[in-house]
Scaffold this motif. Structure first.
Motif, short mmCIF file in Angstrom:
data_model
loop_
_atom_site.label_atom_id
_atom_site.label_comp_id
_atom_site.label_asym_id
_atom_site.label_seq_id
_atom_site.Cartn_x
_atom_site.Cartn_y
_atom_site.Cartn_z
N SER B 408 8.59 -5.90 -1.35
CA SER B 408 8.04 -4.79 -2.14
C SER B 408 8.63 -3.46 -1.72
O SER B 408 9.00 -2.62 -2.54
CB SER B 408 6.52 -4.72 -1.96
N HIS B 409 8.72 -3.24 -0.41
CA HIS B 409 9.29 -1.99 0.08
C HIS B 409 10.73 -1.82 -0.40
O HIS B 409 11.15 -0.74 -0.80
CB HIS B 409 9.23 -1.94 1.61
N GLN B 410 11.47 -2.93 -0.35
CA GLN B 410 12.87 -2.85 -0.75
C GLN B 410 12.99 -2.60 -2.26
O GLN B 410 13.85 -1.86 -2.71
CB GLN B 410 13.63 -4.11 -0.35
N ILE B 411 12.11 -3.23 -3.02
CA ILE B 411 12.16 -3.02 -4.48
C ILE B 411 11.84 -1.56 -4.80
O ILE B 411 12.53 -0.91 -5.59
CB ILE B 411 11.17 -3.96 -5.21
N LEU B 412 10.78 -1.05 -4.14
CA LEU B 412 10.34 0.30 -4.48
C LEU B 412 11.37 1.38 -4.11
O LEU B 412 11.45 2.41 -4.76
CB LEU B 412 8.99 0.60 -3.83
N THR B 413 12.16 1.13 -3.05
CA THR B 413 13.20 2.13 -2.76
C THR B 413 14.28 2.10 -3.85
O THR B 413 14.89 3.12 -4.14
CB THR B 413 13.94 1.85 -1.42
N ARG B 414 14.50 0.91 -4.42
CA ARG B 414 15.58 0.83 -5.42
C ARG B 414 15.08 1.12 -6.83
O ARG B 414 15.77 1.73 -7.62
CB ARG B 414 16.24 -0.54 -5.38
N LEU B 415 13.87 0.63 -7.14
CA LEU B 415 13.30 0.81 -8.48
C LEU B 415 11.91 1.42 -8.33
O LEU B 415 10.91 0.73 -8.42
CB LEU B 415 13.19 -0.54 -9.21
N PRO B 416 11.83 2.73 -8.10
CA PRO B 416 10.54 3.36 -7.77
C PRO B 416 9.47 3.15 -8.86
O PRO B 416 8.29 3.18 -8.54
CB PRO B 416 10.87 4.84 -7.62
N ASP B 417 9.88 2.92 -10.08
CA ASP B 417 8.87 2.80 -11.14
C ASP B 417 8.52 1.36 -11.47
O ASP B 417 7.73 1.10 -12.38
CB ASP B 417 9.37 3.50 -12.41
N CYS B 418 9.08 0.44 -10.75
CA CYS B 418 8.82 -0.97 -11.05
C CYS B 418 7.36 -1.31 -10.73
O CYS B 418 6.81 -0.89 -9.71
CB CYS B 418 9.76 -1.82 -10.21
N ARG B 419 6.71 -2.05 -11.66
CA ARG B 419 5.34 -2.49 -11.41
C ARG B 419 5.38 -3.82 -10.68
O ARG B 419 5.91 -4.81 -11.17
CB ARG B 419 4.57 -2.67 -12.72
N ILE B 420 4.83 -3.82 -9.44
CA ILE B 420 4.89 -5.04 -8.63
C ILE B 420 3.47 -5.59 -8.47
O ILE B 420 2.54 -4.85 -8.17
CB ILE B 420 5.47 -4.75 -7.24
N LYS B 440 0.85 0.43 4.54
CA LYS B 440 1.58 1.49 3.85
C LYS B 440 1.57 1.22 2.34
O LYS B 440 1.27 2.12 1.53
CB LYS B 440 3.00 1.53 4.38
N LEU B 441 1.85 -0.02 1.98
CA LEU B 441 1.84 -0.38 0.55
C LEU B 441 0.48 -0.10 -0.06
O LEU B 441 0.36 0.46 -1.15
CB LEU B 441 2.13 -1.86 0.37
N LYS B 442 -0.56 -0.51 0.66
CA LYS B 442 -1.91 -0.35 0.13
C LYS B 442 -2.29 1.12 0.01
O LYS B 442 -2.87 1.55 -0.98
CB LYS B 442 -2.92 -1.09 1.00
N GLU B 443 -1.90 1.91 1.04
CA GLU B 443 -2.22 3.34 1.00
C GLU B 443 -1.54 4.03 -0.19
O GLU B 443 -2.15 4.82 -0.89
CB GLU B 443 -1.73 4.03 2.29
N GLU B 444 -0.29 3.67 -0.37
CA GLU B 444 0.43 4.32 -1.47
C GLU B 444 -0.08 3.86 -2.83
O GLU B 444 0.12 4.54 -3.84
CB GLU B 444 1.93 4.00 -1.36
N GLY B 445 -0.71 2.69 -2.84
CA GLY B 445 -1.31 2.18 -4.08
C GLY B 445 -0.30 1.90 -5.18
O GLY B 445 -0.61 1.94 -6.36
N ARG B 446 0.95 1.63 -4.79
CA ARG B 446 1.96 1.44 -5.83
C ARG B 446 2.10 -0.02 -6.24
O ARG B 446 2.80 -0.33 -7.18
CB ARG B 446 3.31 1.98 -5.37
N VAL B 447 1.50 -0.91 -5.51
CA VAL B 447 1.58 -2.32 -5.91
C VAL B 447 0.17 -2.89 -6.00
O VAL B 447 -0.77 -2.36 -5.42
CB VAL B 447 2.40 -3.16 -4.90
N GLU B 448 0.09 -3.97 -6.75
CA GLU B 448 -1.21 -4.57 -6.96
C GLU B 448 -1.28 -5.89 -6.19
O GLU B 448 -0.28 -6.62 -6.13
CB GLU B 448 -1.36 -4.85 -8.45
#
Ligand SMILES: Cc1cc2nc3c(=O)[nH]c(=O)nc-3n(C[C@H](O)[C@H](O)[C@H](O)COP(=O)(O)OP(=O)(O)OC[C@H]3O[C@@H](n4cnc5c(N)ncnc54)[C@H](O)[C@@H]3O)c2cc1C
Ligand code: SF4
Ligand code: SF4
Ligand code: FES
Lengths: 159, 628
Positions: B408-420, B440-448
């Motif tokens: 997830s971290h690697q995807i988000l650095t490359r595709l910041p808008d990707c829904r994971i 960190k992932l949970k805090e940022e709330g960018r993935v489900e």
């Protein structure tokens, strides 16, 4: 088989084959807690319950034991992988032979005791002594019969 | 026969509970009139000295020590016998503390029981025979199979200690699975970079002279046993000399043929592979199609390419004292996860394929692209794909959640808008640093994160453009064959079985063979590396130059003339210690491998196997003694 009149005084003689890795360690554990149990069990230390040759058990009955206990590691815990499975197979076979001589199943008991189970060790010894007291003395010791010993020597393959 | 019986009072621990005078009287009526001596605290320094002194004076032929548990002090007293010049195996112990004094309420009963147990031991010890520790010359060289993190670390540790090591790797390069990973848990470190210093040490380090690396090689035969294994290794020709090659890549540049991964038939395994020497994939080479191309050989400026060995493999016969097995694991085949219903997306990747996609040196140069060529707007990462599933693999593979989070971290650095979306059965991140990435992932709330019960539920999940499966870790495809070669058992799941899961995890049931790393159990890199080091320590402790191997004499032996050749013992022995001599039709115990369990002794229908130190005669005598 029981002989009620003398049971109160009767002290069964029991031989226990304990594998050094678990059961013997469990007996030591029972010792460390220093809680008494009946003195009827005399222990023979074996490397593994898989070392208990059916002839040993027959020999106990031939020499006047009232009961035999085989104590092993729990299934899956045998230090030598599967010695306790073999012990179980052999005990089942022994029970069939013993039955033919009128020797009750309760006189040949297999128990799994881990190194930590001092309490369980004390309980099963106490329980066995009580059972054997109820059963009474072994009426006829097994004959020192070469045919019988040969039968036991020829126990089925246990791969 | 002169027999000495020694009683320990253990302070008052024993003497208070057992009447030693009554015991002395009873012992007086034993056959041969053994002598009886009371030594208080016989295990203490003073007690031992007194014991040894008296043994020297009395010179008994057999000795009984009635004291505490033999589990505590049998070794101590055996040692005392040795010091007194008596064979240490002529000792029998009686446990009158744990089994009598401490657990019997009546002094009279305790005394009676002591007499009975002493009689048993007395009858048994009379039949004991002196046993001698045998010794064997050994080879101290070590074979390490598999050059992943576990094997590399093992080889380096052994080499550093001065051992000669042969490191056998079936692929053209070393480093194992992590060479595919761009960023690893727990801290997104590049694992190829992390492993590089260790790999360089193997190839060019201070102790590299001690390590012979055989790439493109496999073990095909193992004979012998601990201390003296004879191993045959089959090695395919690389066609490029490792010492001659200057890594210029000229051969690959001119080669007209392609191998299946898109590289040239003669090429490096990857841009970062080590040894950084090309190899020739014969299947891809035009010569395998009958053409006579040799442009690589002709254009190599260092003259390092040699096509003379084409189609040939070489067999090496080698000798080792011990074998470390570090062949890693495999991944559960995603195709078996049917009912997954991921038909909504054609872009399904297993974990290794996705690692490859993330890799900067992979085919997409690290870009995350779907088969259609565009960046996915949504990705589902499916944890526990096959793991924790009674229909597939029952256990938890232990590492997947952690690398899934790193994904997830690697995807988000490359595709910041990707829904994971992470679909998981359990979420397991053990280790002191491993929750940081998750938090960190949970805090940022960018993935489900979504929990599922049955993998079939995923058929109902919202459509996504890419699916990444975190397949269960399963035994390597090479495990079965290698285990059979070495006669080493695998466990129920097909991993190499440990001698003891908790206490002897890096030893197998066959002495001298040490399975470590992911071939033993799914694990992370640090654990695999530690196991490699642990196996090296076990080898170093067991096999020492100039030191013969000592063989414990309490073992089984076949009396050949009684053996009927039924082979029952061969199947019964858990340690493969019994070999069968087909010519003479007799079984033979290898004393070195025998652990003295006695299973064969009681199984042999011809009573042909003697258990030295615990023979039938001895145990039968003990029984008679106890019941007299
Ligand atoms: C998708 C994925 C992601 C992961 N991510 C991480 C991570 O981020 N962090 C982490 O700590 N761990 C991670 N791991 C776990 C890590 O890969 C393992 O812990 C590690 O590879 C184990 O090392 P090993 O040496 O036991 O085996 P391997 O690395 O598998 O090495 C085994 C070696 O043996 C060779 N071999 C195989 N069979 C033979 C044979 N018959 N003869 C000779 N050689 C042979 C192989 O070619 C290979 O070189 C991940 C695992 C997977 C599957
Ligand atoms: S079990 Fe006994 S008789 Fe059968 S092969 Fe083994 S030693 Fe020989
Ligand atoms: S005693 Fe046990 S380890 Fe030794 S040969 Fe017999 S079965 Fe194998
Ligand atoms: S070692 Fe205890 S039963 Fe085998």
């Amino acid at each position: 088989m029981s002989d009620d009149s003398s049971n109160a005084l009767f002290e069964p003689k029991i031989i226990g084959f304990l594998c050094i890795w678990c059961a013997y360690a469990g007996a030591d554990k029972a010792g460390s807690s220093q809680e008494p149990y009946p003195p009827n069990l005399q222990i023979i230390r074996v490397t593994c319950s898989g070392r208990v040759d059916p002839q040993f058990v027959l020999s106990c009955f031939q020499n006047g034991a009232d009961g035999v206990m085989i104590m092993a590691c729990h299934p899956g815990d045998c230090h030598y992988k599967e010695g306790n499975c073999r012990a179980l197979q052999r005990q089942r076979m022994l029970l069939r032979i013993l039955r033919q001589f009128g020797i009750e199943e309760q006189r040949c008991r297999l128990e799994y005791i881990s190194a930590n189970e001092g309490g369980k060790f004390r309980e099963v010894v106490t329980d066995t002594v009580e059972n054997l007291k109820k059963l009474g003395k072994l009426r006829h010791a097994l004959p020192l019969d070469p045919v019988l010993s040969a039968a036991a020597g020829n126990h089925p393959a246990s791969p | 026969m002169k027999i000495g019986i020694y009683l320990c009072g253990c302070g008052s621990m024993i003497s208070e509970k057992i009447c030693f005078e009554d015991v002395r009287e009873a012992v007086g009526s034993f056959p041969d009139q053994p002598y009886l001596t009371v030594v208080d605290f016989i295990c203490s320094g003073e007690g031992r000295t007194a014991f040894i002194e008296e043994l020297k004076r009395e010179r008994p032929e057999r000795v009984v020590v009635a004291a505490c548990s033999p589990r505590d002090h049998e070794a101590t007293f055996r040692h005392c016998l040795s010091e007194a010049g008596i064979n240490p195996y002529l000792l029998q112990m009686v446990n009158i503390r744990e089994q009598i004094a401490w657990v019997t309420s009546s002094r009279k009963e305790a005394t009676q029981k002591t007499i009975g147990m002493l009689r048993g031991a007395f009858y048994r010890v009379r039949l004991q025979v002196p046993l001698d520790v045998m010794t064997l010359e050994v080879c101290t060289d070590v074979l390490v199979i598999g050059a992943g993190p576990a094997g590399i670390k093992s080889a380096l540790t052994l080499a550093e200690a001065g051992r000669r090591v042969t490191l056998v790797e079936r692929t053209p390069s070393i480093g194992g699975l992590p060479m595919l990973f761009e960023e690893t848990f727990p801290n997104l470190e590049c694992s190829a970079c992390m492993l590089e210093p260790a790999m360089m040490d193997v190839l060019h380090g201070e102790h590299s002279k001690q390590i012979e690396l055989l790439t493109l090689a496999e073990v095909v035969e193992v004979k012998g046993s601990y201390g003296n294994f004879q191993v045959t290794v089959r090695q395919q020709a690389r066609h490029v000399s490792q010492s001659g090659c200057i890594s210029c890549g000229q051969c690959a540049a001119v080669c007209p043929a392609l191998r299946s991964d898109g590289r040239k038939a003669i090429d490096f395994a990857s841009d970062v592979s080590l040894p950084h020497v090309p190899f020739l994939d014969e299947k891809a080479c035009l010569r395998s199609k009958g053409e006579s191309c040799q442009i690589c050989q002709d254009s190599c400026p260092a003259g390092a390419v040699a096509l003379g060995q084409f189609g040939l493999t070489q067999s090496l016969e080698l000798q080792f004292g011990a074998i470390v097995v570090a062949i890693g694991a495999g991944l559960y085949d995603a195709a078996r996860l049917n009912g997954l219903g991921i038909a909504t997306s054609s872009d399904v990747y297993d974990a290794l394929q996705f690692q490859q996609m993330l890799s900067l040196i992979g085919p997409s140069a690290g870009e995350i692209v779907s088969k259609g060529g565009q960046a996915p707007a949504s990705i589902a990462i499916v944890h526990c794909a096959g793991s924790l599933d009674q229909e597939h693999i029952a256990y938890c593979s232990g590492i997947c959640c952690r690398y899934a989070i790193a994904f997830s971290h690697q995807i988000l650095t490359r595709l910041p808008d990707c829904r994971i979306t992470h679909y998981h059965r359990e979420l397991v991140t053990p280790g002191k640093h491993s929750s940081e990435l998750l938090n960190k992932l949970k805090e940022e709330g960018r993935v489900e994160f979504r929990r599922y019960e049955n993998i079939r539920e995923l058929a109902l999940m919202p459509a996504v453009e890419m699916v990444v499966l975190c397949n269960a870790v399963v035994p390597s495809d090479a495990a079965g064959q290698l285990a059979a070669l070495m006669d080493v058992p695998l466990d129920g799941d097909g991993f190499f079985q440990e001698l003891h899961g908790q206490l002897d995890a890096c030893q197998s049931f066959v002495k001298g063979i040490y399975p470590v790393g992911a071939c033993r159990e799914p694990m992370d890199i640090p654990t695999a590396v530690n196991e490699g080091t642990a196996a090296a320590a076990l080898v170093l402790a067991g096999l020492r130059p100039g030191r013969k191997l000592e063989i414990e004499p309490v073992h089984a032996e076949v009396e050949a003339d009684r053996c009927s050749g039924c082979r029952l013992c061969v199947t019964v022995c858990p340690y493969r210690a019994i070999a069968f001599d087909d010519e003479n039709k007799k079984a033979m115990v290898n004393a070195l491998l025998c652990r003295g369990c006695g299973a064969c002794v009681s199984a042999c229908p011809a009573a042909a196997i003697r258990g030295h130190g615990y023979s039938d005669h001895q145990i039968m005598a003990e029984i008679r003694g106890l019941l007299k």
